[in-house]
Write a protein that holds these residues in place. Structure first.
Motif, PDB file in Angstrom:
ATOM      1  N   ASP A 169       0.869  -1.172   0.000  1.00  0.00           N
ATOM      2  CA  ASP A 169       0.000   0.000   0.000  1.00  0.00           C
ATOM      3  C   ASP A 169       0.908   1.224   0.000  1.00  0.00           C
ATOM      4  O   ASP A 169       1.472   1.592   1.017  1.00  0.00           O
ATOM      5  N   LEU A 170       1.050   1.837  -1.154  1.00  0.00           N
ATOM      6  CA  LEU A 170       1.987   2.958  -1.268  1.00  0.00           C
ATOM      7  C   LEU A 170       1.521   4.196  -0.517  1.00  0.00           C
ATOM      8  O   LEU A 170       2.302   5.083  -0.246  1.00  0.00           O
ATOM      9  N   GLY A 171       0.251   4.258  -0.159  1.00  0.00           N
ATOM     10  CA  GLY A 171      -0.257   5.409   0.571  1.00  0.00           C
ATOM     11  C   GLY A 171      -0.165   5.228   2.072  1.00  0.00           C
ATOM     12  O   GLY A 171      -0.457   6.139   2.830  1.00  0.00           O
ATOM     13  N   GLY A 172       0.255   4.060   2.515  1.00  0.00           N
ATOM     14  CA  GLY A 172       0.289   3.766   3.942  1.00  0.00           C
ATOM     15  C   GLY A 172       1.633   4.054   4.570  1.00  0.00           C
ATOM     16  O   GLY A 172       2.572   4.519   3.931  1.00  0.00           O
ATOM     17  N   GLU A 173       1.724   3.761   5.852  1.00  0.00           N
ATOM     18  CA  GLU A 173       2.946   4.006   6.602  1.00  0.00           C
ATOM     19  C   GLU A 173       4.032   2.983   6.308  1.00  0.00           C
ATOM     20  O   GLU A 173       5.191   3.221   6.595  1.00  0.00           O
ATOM     21  N   HIS A 174       3.668   1.834   5.768  1.00  0.00           N
ATOM     22  CA  HIS A 174       4.630   0.757   5.535  1.00  0.00           C
ATOM     23  C   HIS A 174       5.203   0.834   4.131  1.00  0.00           C
ATOM     24  O   HIS A 174       5.362  -0.169   3.466  1.00  0.00           O
ATOM     25  N   LYS A 175       5.537   1.998   3.687  1.00  0.00           N
ATOM     26  CA  LYS A 175       6.067   2.216   2.347  1.00  0.00           C
ATOM     27  C   LYS A 175       7.423   1.524   2.202  1.00  0.00           C
ATOM     28  O   LYS A 175       8.262   1.603   3.069  1.00  0.00           O
ATOM     29  N   LYS A 176       7.598   0.846   1.094  1.00  0.00           N
ATOM     30  CA  LYS A 176       8.857   0.149   0.815  1.00  0.00           C
ATOM     31  C   LYS A 176       9.650   0.935  -0.217  1.00  0.00           C
ATOM     32  O   LYS A 176       9.094   1.643  -1.038  1.00  0.00           O
ATOM     33  N   ASP A 177      10.961   0.786  -0.204  1.00  0.00           N
ATOM     34  CA  ASP A 177      11.798   1.392  -1.232  1.00  0.00           C
ATOM     35  C   ASP A 177      11.488   0.739  -2.572  1.00  0.00           C
ATOM     36  O   ASP A 177      11.144  -0.433  -2.629  1.00  0.00           O
ATOM     37  N   ALA A 178      11.668   1.492  -3.642  1.00  0.00           N
ATOM     38  CA  ALA A 178      11.434   0.957  -4.980  1.00  0.00           C
ATOM     39  C   ALA A 178      12.307  -0.267  -5.235  1.00  0.00           C
ATOM     40  O   ALA A 178      11.921  -1.178  -5.949  1.00  0.00           O
ATOM     41  N   SER A 179      13.489  -0.305  -4.636  1.00  0.00           N
ATOM     42  CA  SER A 179      14.389  -1.433  -4.855  1.00  0.00           C
ATOM     43  C   SER A 179      13.891  -2.709  -4.168  1.00  0.00           C
ATOM     44  O   SER A 179      14.308  -3.799  -4.515  1.00  0.00           O
ATOM     45  N   ASN A 180      12.986  -2.581  -3.199  1.00  0.00           N
ATOM     46  CA  ASN A 180      12.466  -3.743  -2.478  1.00  0.00           C
ATOM     47  C   ASN A 180      11.146  -4.243  -3.037  1.00  0.00           C
ATOM     48  O   ASN A 180      10.604  -5.216  -2.549  1.00  0.00           O
ATOM     49  N   THR A 181      10.595  -3.532  -4.013  1.00  0.00           N
ATOM     50  CA  THR A 181       9.297  -3.926  -4.551  1.00  0.00           C
ATOM     51  C   THR A 181       9.403  -4.181  -6.046  1.00  0.00           C
ATOM     52  O   THR A 181      10.310  -3.703  -6.716  1.00  0.00           O
TER      53      THR A 181
END
Length: 99
Positions: free
Chosen positions: A58-70
């Motif tokens: 969920d890119l709008g949430g607090e658990h945003k991941k780096d682009a390199s991890n997704t």
């Protein structure tokens, strides 16, 4: 984040609800291929047989991941009724020639 399997399960439930809600409608739509695109994080667990899990991010949430991890994945799903090769109708009645 939510597991990819849960997203697909929820999609199936929503489509089933659309089929049920449209039973008495005069206008019907044949359900064609469904394209589902999501950003996912891949997790490999060393315990329990080395299971691989896909998490929808969920890119709008607090658990945003780096682009390199997704990774972005695109699934093409073709819905079929159990025991047939027919596409489901999401509203209306099947005619005599469609049963």
């Amino acid at each position: 984040m939510i597991e990819l399997g849960s997203v697909i399960k929820d999609l199936r439930s929503e489509l089933q609800a659309a089929i049920e809600a449209g039973k008495d409608e005069n206008l019907r739509f044949e359900l064609g291929p469904i394209e589902l695109e999501a950003s996912v994080a891949v997790e490999r667990s060393d315990s329990g047989g080395g299971k691989v899990r896909f998490w929808v991010v969920d890119l709008g949430g607090e658990h945003k991941k780096d682009a390199s991890n997704t990774q972005r994945i695109k699934l093409s799903l073709t819905p079929r009724l159990v025991g047939t090769h027919q596409a489901p109708q999401i509203s209306g009645h099947a005619g005599a020639d469609e049963e």
